[in-house]
Design an enzyme around this catalytic site. Structure first.
Site, PDB file in Angstrom:
ATOM      1  N   LYS A  11       0.831  -1.215   0.000  1.00 14.96           N
ATOM      2  CA  LYS A  11       0.000   0.000   0.000  1.00 14.96           C
ATOM      3  C   LYS A  11       0.865   1.265   0.000  1.00 14.96           C
ATOM      4  CE  LYS A  11      -3.462   2.774   0.668  1.00 14.96           C
ATOM      5  NZ  LYS A  11      -4.535   2.955  -0.290  1.00 14.96           N
ATOM      6  N   CYS A  22      -4.145  10.862   1.235  1.00 11.51           N
ATOM      7  CA  CYS A  22      -3.271   9.679   1.120  1.00 11.51           C
ATOM      8  C   CYS A  22      -1.858  10.031   0.658  1.00 11.51           C
ATOM      9  CB  CYS A  22      -3.891   8.679   0.164  1.00 11.51           C
ATOM     10  SG  CYS A  22      -5.581   8.298   0.632  1.00 11.51           S
TER      11      CYS A  22
HETATM   12  N1  SAJ Z   1      -2.319  14.577  -9.100  1.00 10.76           N
HETATM   13  C1  SAJ Z   1      -1.407  15.271  -9.883  1.00 10.76           C
HETATM   14  N2  SAJ Z   1      -0.928  14.696 -11.016  1.00 10.76           N
HETATM   15  C2  SAJ Z   1      -1.333  13.452 -11.409  1.00 10.76           C
HETATM   16  C3  SAJ Z   1      -2.249  12.744 -10.605  1.00 10.76           C
HETATM   17  C4  SAJ Z   1      -2.737  13.335  -9.460  1.00 10.76           C
HETATM   18  O1  SAJ Z   1      -1.009  16.406  -9.560  1.00 10.76           O
HETATM   19  O2  SAJ Z   1      -0.861  12.990 -12.454  1.00 10.76           O
HETATM   20  C5  SAJ Z   1      -2.831  15.171  -7.851  1.00 10.76           C
HETATM   21  C6  SAJ Z   1      -4.335  15.301  -7.802  1.00 10.76           C
HETATM   22  O3  SAJ Z   1      -4.777  16.495  -8.380  1.00 10.76           O
HETATM   23  C7  SAJ Z   1      -4.599  15.253  -6.312  1.00 10.76           C
HETATM   24  C8  SAJ Z   1      -3.492  14.365  -5.769  1.00 10.76           C
HETATM   25  O4  SAJ Z   1      -2.521  14.294  -6.786  1.00 10.76           O
HETATM   26  O5  SAJ Z   1      -4.501  16.529  -5.735  1.00 10.76           O
HETATM   27  C9  SAJ Z   1      -3.908  12.978  -5.342  1.00 10.76           C
HETATM   28  O6  SAJ Z   1      -4.746  12.398  -6.321  1.00 10.76           O
HETATM   29  P1  SAJ Z   1      -4.736  10.837  -6.686  1.00 10.76           P
HETATM   30  O7  SAJ Z   1      -5.768  10.608  -7.724  1.00 10.76           O
HETATM   31  O8  SAJ Z   1      -3.376  10.405  -7.013  1.00 10.76           O
HETATM   32  O9  SAJ Z   1      -5.012  10.124  -5.366  1.00 10.76           O
HETATM   33  P2  SAJ Z   1      -6.049   9.919  -4.188  1.00 10.76           P
HETATM   34  O10 SAJ Z   1      -5.379  10.439  -2.976  1.00 10.76           O
HETATM   35  O11 SAJ Z   1      -7.428  10.384  -4.480  1.00 10.76           O
HETATM   36  O12 SAJ Z   1      -6.112   8.325  -4.162  1.00 10.76           O
HETATM   37  C10 SAJ Z   1      -4.925   7.561  -4.015  1.00 10.76           C
HETATM   38  C11 SAJ Z   1      -5.021   6.390  -4.982  1.00 10.76           C
HETATM   39  N3  SAJ Z   1      -3.736   5.699  -5.052  1.00 10.76           N
HETATM   40  C12 SAJ Z   1      -3.161   5.398  -6.222  1.00 10.76           C
HETATM   41  O13 SAJ Z   1      -3.650   5.683  -7.292  1.00 10.76           O
HETATM   42  C13 SAJ Z   1      -1.857   4.681  -6.140  1.00 10.76           C
HETATM   43  C14 SAJ Z   1      -6.152   5.467  -4.531  1.00 10.76           C
HETATM   44  O14 SAJ Z   1      -6.168   4.283  -5.302  1.00 10.76           O
HETATM   45  C15 SAJ Z   1      -5.938   5.081  -3.051  1.00 10.76           C
HETATM   46  O15 SAJ Z   1      -7.027   4.291  -2.610  1.00 10.76           O
HETATM   47  C16 SAJ Z   1      -5.899   6.340  -2.216  1.00 10.76           C
HETATM   48  O16 SAJ Z   1      -4.816   7.141  -2.677  1.00 10.76           O
HETATM   49  C17 SAJ Z   1      -5.710   5.954  -0.780  1.00 10.76           C
HETATM   50  O17 SAJ Z   1      -6.722   5.904  -0.060  1.00 10.76           O
HETATM   51  O18 SAJ Z   1      -4.603   5.630  -0.382  1.00 10.76           O
END
Ligand code: SAJ
Length: 431
Positions: free
Chosen positions: A204, A258
């Site tokens: 994780k 996260c």
């Molecule tokens: N973001 C970027 N660039 C990207 C992708 C995202 O700047 O290319 C930013 C987003 O705008 C956001 C942040 O990152 O502010 C986080 O977004 P996210 O979509 O990466 O993540 P979370 O926090 O909504 O969800 C993540 C997910 N983990 C992965 O994809 C590895 C989700 O599957 C997990 O369940 C969750 O963390 C968790 O609960 O840990």
């Protein structure tokens, strides 16, 4: 089968709804009375469109309810799933909510029960601390009861789809626990990978740290691209045509509960090894991005001789990412607060969120951009990608866009007469 779910938040609530739908009897536990009240009325207090009807049906069928009193629920359950928060403060994880949940379970534990921890935790927690607390009951893990870590993988807004289809990792403290947890999760998901508890915990942290590192790299690329007048998004798109390259996207900050904390849990395992700085540095780059965005905003306004104080700034987006109503650790908050501090007249519009971080809030896009001196985009909501900039051009005071998420096509914005600035976009752009 009866299940108790401890912690009715973004993970626990959808999990409860999905298991009820599969025919289980589910009791949700939370210490927030307001949540319990709403839950029992069938009101979904998180934005998960697919869950509203599942929750209502579950409550009216009598197979689903929430309560503050965990004793009876735990005693009568076959399975207890723990989905409480494990916040990280100043790089140190706070396991107090987990401890409280485990102590409640330990006080009411009986033979043959399966206890699952879904909360994100440092490797070794399930097999160490959690097992110890539960064994205070006098019962032994693997012999009398079963204990496993099954990390949640829910992305807010898509919970049901993810619970049913995203592969899950199942790690027991021994083979019997792994098998029990496997049988339980097989009812909702057929993509299950079996391992031990400590590996599952580690996996994780790897997932979320990988994403944070990758985004930090993309953000670094964006800052370099701005210096050499290249469009970072175009460059990354082209680099990603290589079959073995997958660079994520730059943006005005990384939010959510996260990615902003899980990497520290991983880093805390080896605090003295210099290589751990890779993880800390990535966090630092991502945490810097709202400040970088602020610099772009100030520069954009200065270029057009606009003084931030008293300028009317429309901020589009309060949520930490597109398509959701979640504002936890949202970079938008940092930008709005900074603009207010500089004396700007800030008006926030977010079709999903009512929070505006002490700024004014608009009910519509028109309401926020009308008479604006600049439009600042902080969230990649799908609605913002549909904005008709020709129409917007008629109601703004000054045609300036500062795009933190590449929601707007710079060329379309320029054709509508806007000066386009954005993360990873070299120069102010105007046709
Ligand atoms: N973001 C970027 N660039 C990207 C992708 C995202 O700047 O290319 C930013 C987003 O705008 C956001 C942040 O990152 O502010 C986080 O977004 P996210 O979509 O990466 O993540 P979370 O926090 O909504 O969800 C993540 C997910 N983990 C992965 O994809 C590895 C989700 O599957 C997990 O369940 C969750 O963390 C968790 O609960 O840990």
């Amino acid at each position: 089968m009866r299940i108790t779910i401890i912690g009715l938040g973004y993970v626990g609530l959808p999990t409860a709804a999905v298991f009820v739908k599969k025919g289980y009897q589910v009791v949700g536990i939370d210490n927030d009375k307001k949540k319990i009240e709403l839950f029992n009325k069938g009101i979904c207090y998180i934005r998960e469109p697919a869950i509203n009807s599942m929750l209502r049906e579950g409550i009216s069928s009598g197979r689903l309810k929430a309560t503050i009193n965990s004793v009876e629920a735990i005693r009568k359950s076959d399975i207890i799933v723990i989905t409480v928060p494990t916040p990280v403060r100043e790089e140190v994880v706070d396991l107090s909510f987990l401890r409280e949940a485990l102590e409640n379970v330990a006080n009411n534990l009986h033979r043959e029960q399966l206890v699952v921890i879904e909360s994100t935790i440092p490797p070794g927690t399930t097999d160490g601390f959690a097992k110890q607390v539960l064994e205070h009951s006098g019962l032994k893990a693997e012999e009398d009861f079963y204990l496993a870590h099954v990390p949640e993988r829910i992305a807010p807004g898509r919970a049901v789809e993810e619970l049913l289809n995203t592969p899950r990792v199942i790690g027991g403290v021994g083979p019997r626990s792994t098998q029990k947890a496997f049988e339980f999760y097989s009812c909702i998901n057929s993509n299950l990978y079996l391992t031990d508890a400590t590996t599952a915990e580690f996996v994780k942290l790897i997932e979320n740290t990988y994403r944070d590192l990758n985004i930090a790299f993309a953000n670094l690329i964006a800052i370099i691209a701005e210096r050499i007048n290249v469009d970072a998004y175009e460059a990354i798109r082209l680099a990603n045509t290589h079959p073995r390259v997958n660079v994520h996207w730059p943006g005005a900050g990384v939010g959510g509960p996260c990615l902003t904390k899980d990497p520290y849990m991983l880093a805390s395992i080896l605090p003295d090894f210099w290589g751990i700085e890779l993880i800390r540095l990535a966090r630092k780059i991502n945490d810097y991005m709202p400040r970088h965005m602020m610099k772009l905003i100030e520069r954009a306004l200065k270029d057009d001789n606009i003084i931030v104080k008293n300028a009317k700034i429309a901020v589009l987006g309060a949520a930490y990412k597109g398509g959701i109503d979640d504002i936890r650790e949202s970079p938008s908050k940092i930008i709005v607060e900074k603009l207010l501090e500089l004396g700007a007249d800030v008006i926030v519009f977010d079709p999903y969120v009512s929070e505006s971080f002490s700024a004014k809030r608009a009910e519509s896009l028109e309401g926020s951009v009308s008479n604006a001196d600049a439009v600042v985009i902080m969230t990649d909501h799908p609605e913002f990608k549909q904005i008709d900039w020709n129409k917007a051009a008629k109601i703004v005071r000054r045609k300036i866009i500062i795009d933190g998420r590449r929601v707007v096509d710079p060329y379309k914005a320029a054709r509508a007469g806007f000066r386009y600035h954005g993360i990873g976009f070299g120069r102010a752009f105007k046709l």
